[in-house]
Design a protein around this motif. Structure first.
Motif, PDB file in Angstrom:
ATOM      1  N   GLU A 176       0.829  -1.206   0.000  1.00 50.04           N
ATOM      2  CA  GLU A 176       0.000   0.000   0.000  1.00 50.04           C
ATOM      3  C   GLU A 176       0.865   1.258   0.000  1.00 50.04           C
ATOM      4  O   GLU A 176       0.589   2.217  -0.715  1.00 50.04           O
ATOM      5  N   LYS A 177       1.928   1.250   0.789  1.00 52.32           N
ATOM      6  CA  LYS A 177       2.836   2.402   0.828  1.00 52.32           C
ATOM      7  C   LYS A 177       3.509   2.593  -0.531  1.00 52.32           C
ATOM      8  O   LYS A 177       3.635   3.721  -1.017  1.00 52.32           O
ATOM      9  N   ASP A 178       3.906   1.497  -1.161  1.00 47.33           N
ATOM     10  CA  ASP A 178       4.512   1.575  -2.488  1.00 47.33           C
ATOM     11  C   ASP A 178       3.513   2.120  -3.507  1.00 47.33           C
ATOM     12  O   ASP A 178       3.857   2.926  -4.374  1.00 47.33           O
ATOM     13  N   ARG A 179       2.252   1.684  -3.400  1.00 44.39           N
ATOM     14  CA  ARG A 179       1.202   2.182  -4.295  1.00 44.39           C
ATOM     15  C   ARG A 179       1.014   3.686  -4.106  1.00 44.39           C
ATOM     16  O   ARG A 179       0.916   4.438  -5.071  1.00 44.39           O
ATOM     17  N   GLU A 180       0.987   4.124  -2.856  1.00 43.83           N
ATOM     18  CA  GLU A 180       0.830   5.558  -2.572  1.00 43.83           C
ATOM     19  C   GLU A 180       2.011   6.360  -3.118  1.00 43.83           C
ATOM     20  O   GLU A 180       1.821   7.450  -3.665  1.00 43.83           O
ATOM     21  N   LYS A 181       3.218   5.828  -2.995  1.00 40.89           N
ATOM     22  CA  LYS A 181       4.399   6.519  -3.523  1.00 40.89           C
ATOM     23  C   LYS A 181       4.332   6.603  -5.046  1.00 40.89           C
ATOM     24  O   LYS A 181       4.661   7.635  -5.630  1.00 40.89           O
ATOM     25  N   TRP A 182       3.889   5.515  -5.695  1.00 44.71           N
ATOM     26  CA  TRP A 182       3.754   5.520  -7.145  1.00 44.71           C
ATOM     27  C   TRP A 182       2.748   6.593  -7.563  1.00 44.71           C
ATOM     28  O   TRP A 182       3.010   7.378  -8.485  1.00 44.71           O
ATOM     29  N   MET A 183       1.594   6.623  -6.901  1.00 46.53           N
ATOM     30  CA  MET A 183       0.551   7.600  -7.240  1.00 46.53           C
ATOM     31  C   MET A 183       1.032   9.030  -7.012  1.00 46.53           C
ATOM     32  O   MET A 183       0.759   9.913  -7.827  1.00 46.53           O
ATOM     33  N   ALA A 184       1.733   9.270  -5.923  1.00 46.01           N
ATOM     34  CA  ALA A 184       2.241  10.617  -5.643  1.00 46.01           C
ATOM     35  C   ALA A 184       3.233  11.046  -6.722  1.00 46.01           C
ATOM     36  O   ALA A 184       3.162  12.174  -7.237  1.00 46.01           O
ATOM     37  N   ARG A 185       4.144  10.164  -7.082  1.00 45.49           N
ATOM     38  CA  ARG A 185       5.128  10.476  -8.115  1.00 45.49           C
ATOM     39  C   ARG A 185       4.437  10.729  -9.456  1.00 45.49           C
ATOM     40  O   ARG A 185       4.771  11.664 -10.186  1.00 45.49           O
ATOM     41  N   PHE A 186       3.463   9.896  -9.774  1.00 46.13           N
ATOM     42  CA  PHE A 186       2.695  10.046 -11.011  1.00 46.13           C
ATOM     43  C   PHE A 186       2.016  11.418 -11.059  1.00 46.13           C
ATOM     44  O   PHE A 186       2.095  12.129 -12.064  1.00 46.13           O
ATOM     45  N   GLN A 187       1.380  11.814  -9.964  1.00 45.84           N
ATOM     46  CA  GLN A 187       0.668  13.095  -9.932  1.00 45.84           C
ATOM     47  C   GLN A 187       1.624  14.268 -10.067  1.00 45.84           C
ATOM     48  O   GLN A 187       1.343  15.222 -10.806  1.00 45.84           O
ATOM     49  N   VAL A 188       2.760  14.203  -9.388  1.00 50.39           N
ATOM     50  CA  VAL A 188       3.741  15.293  -9.468  1.00 50.39           C
ATOM     51  C   VAL A 188       4.258  15.424 -10.898  1.00 50.39           C
ATOM     52  O   VAL A 188       4.325  16.524 -11.454  1.00 50.39           O
ATOM     53  N   ARG A 189       4.611  14.308 -11.509  1.00 51.06           N
ATOM     54  CA  ARG A 189       5.111  14.352 -12.885  1.00 51.06           C
ATOM     55  C   ARG A 189       4.029  14.769 -13.876  1.00 51.06           C
ATOM     56  O   ARG A 189       4.311  15.447 -14.857  1.00 51.06           O
ATOM     57  N   LEU A 190       2.816  14.376 -13.617  1.00 51.29           N
ATOM     58  CA  LEU A 190       1.713  14.747 -14.498  1.00 51.29           C
ATOM     59  C   LEU A 190       1.483  16.254 -14.472  1.00 51.29           C
ATOM     60  O   LEU A 190       1.321  16.887 -15.515  1.00 51.29           O
ATOM     61  N   VAL A 191       1.505  16.835 -13.300  1.00 53.22           N
ATOM     62  CA  VAL A 191       1.292  18.288 -13.161  1.00 53.22           C
ATOM     63  C   VAL A 191       2.369  19.070 -13.904  1.00 53.22           C
ATOM     64  O   VAL A 191       2.109  20.170 -14.388  1.00 53.22           O
ATOM     65  N   MET A 192       3.544  18.496 -14.042  1.00 56.35           N
ATOM     66  CA  MET A 192       4.651  19.189 -14.704  1.00 56.35           C
ATOM     67  C   MET A 192       4.530  19.172 -16.229  1.00 56.35           C
ATOM     68  O   MET A 192       5.270  19.871 -16.910  1.00 56.35           O
ATOM     69  N   GLN A 193       3.605  18.411 -16.766  1.00 56.52           N
ATOM     70  CA  GLN A 193       3.442  18.322 -18.221  1.00 56.52           C
ATOM     71  C   GLN A 193       2.705  19.551 -18.750  1.00 56.52           C
ATOM     72  O   GLN A 193       1.813  20.073 -18.091  1.00 56.52           O
ATOM     73  N   PRO A 194       3.067  20.019 -19.939  1.00 54.94           N
ATOM     74  CA  PRO A 194       2.431  21.211 -20.513  1.00 54.94           C
ATOM     75  C   PRO A 194       0.924  21.037 -20.701  1.00 54.94           C
ATOM     76  O   PRO A 194       0.469  20.020 -21.212  1.00 54.94           O
ATOM     77  N   GLY A 195       0.175  22.040 -20.244  1.00 57.57           N
ATOM     78  CA  GLY A 195      -1.265  22.064 -20.456  1.00 57.57           C
ATOM     79  C   GLY A 195      -2.089  21.274 -19.460  1.00 57.57           C
ATOM     80  O   GLY A 195      -3.311  21.253 -19.539  1.00 57.57           O
ATOM     81  N   VAL A 196      -1.432  20.612 -18.519  1.00 60.67           N
ATOM     82  CA  VAL A 196      -2.164  19.802 -17.541  1.00 60.67           C
ATOM     83  C   VAL A 196      -2.773  20.712 -16.489  1.00 60.67           C
ATOM     84  O   VAL A 196      -2.105  21.574 -15.926  1.00 60.67           O
ATOM     85  N   ASP A 197      -4.071  20.529 -16.256  1.00 55.95           N
ATOM     86  CA  ASP A 197      -4.755  21.279 -15.209  1.00 55.95           C
ATOM     87  C   ASP A 197      -5.358  20.290 -14.213  1.00 55.95           C
ATOM     88  O   ASP A 197      -5.155  19.083 -14.314  1.00 55.95           O
ATOM     89  N   ARG A 198      -6.087  20.822 -13.260  1.00 58.35           N
ATOM     90  CA  ARG A 198      -6.670  19.999 -12.197  1.00 58.35           C
ATOM     91  C   ARG A 198      -7.590  18.912 -12.754  1.00 58.35           C
ATOM     92  O   ARG A 198      -7.558  17.769 -12.308  1.00 58.35           O
TER      93      ARG A 198
END
Length: 106
Positions: free
Chosen positions: A13-35
């Motif tokens: 579960e902790k690994d899943r949460e870390k994966w999701m957090a990393r995914f969200q951070v990297r996703l927000v950094m992509q051009p044009g990505v909003d909430r």
């Protein structure tokens, strides 16, 4: 035996949460990505993993790479291009201001 299962489940579960957090951070950094894009991508990953029981890493691979793929799929091309142009202008302006500050001794 039950304690080991709980420890393994907690680590997974902790690994899943870390994966999701990393995914969200990297996703927000992509051009044009909003909430809305982030919410849709997280919803897609969460639903898939809930339906299949797969870990996000097993289903989607590296969170950084999948963030790029998800952004390409969910962000309209014109909005992404506009965001890239905007980022380039902001970077250039920041560079010019930094050089001007260095010259002025600020």
């Amino acid at each position: 035996m039950a304690k080991k299962d709980r420890t393994t489940d907690a680590a997974r579960e902790k690994d899943r949460e870390k994966w999701m957090a990393r995914f969200q951070v990297r996703l927000v950094m992509q051009p044009g990505v909003d909430r809305a894009v982030v919410l849709q991508a997280v919803k897609d990953v969460t639903a898939h993993c809930a339906d299949t029981g797969e870990h996000p890493r097993d289903a989607f691979g590296d969170p950084d790479a999948y963030a790029v793929q998800a952004a390409a799929r969910l962000v309209p091309a014109d909005r992404a291009a506009r965001a890239r142009r905007h980022d380039a202008v902001v970077d250039t302006l920041g560079s010019v201001l930094k050089r001007a500050g260095d010259v002025a001794g600020l």
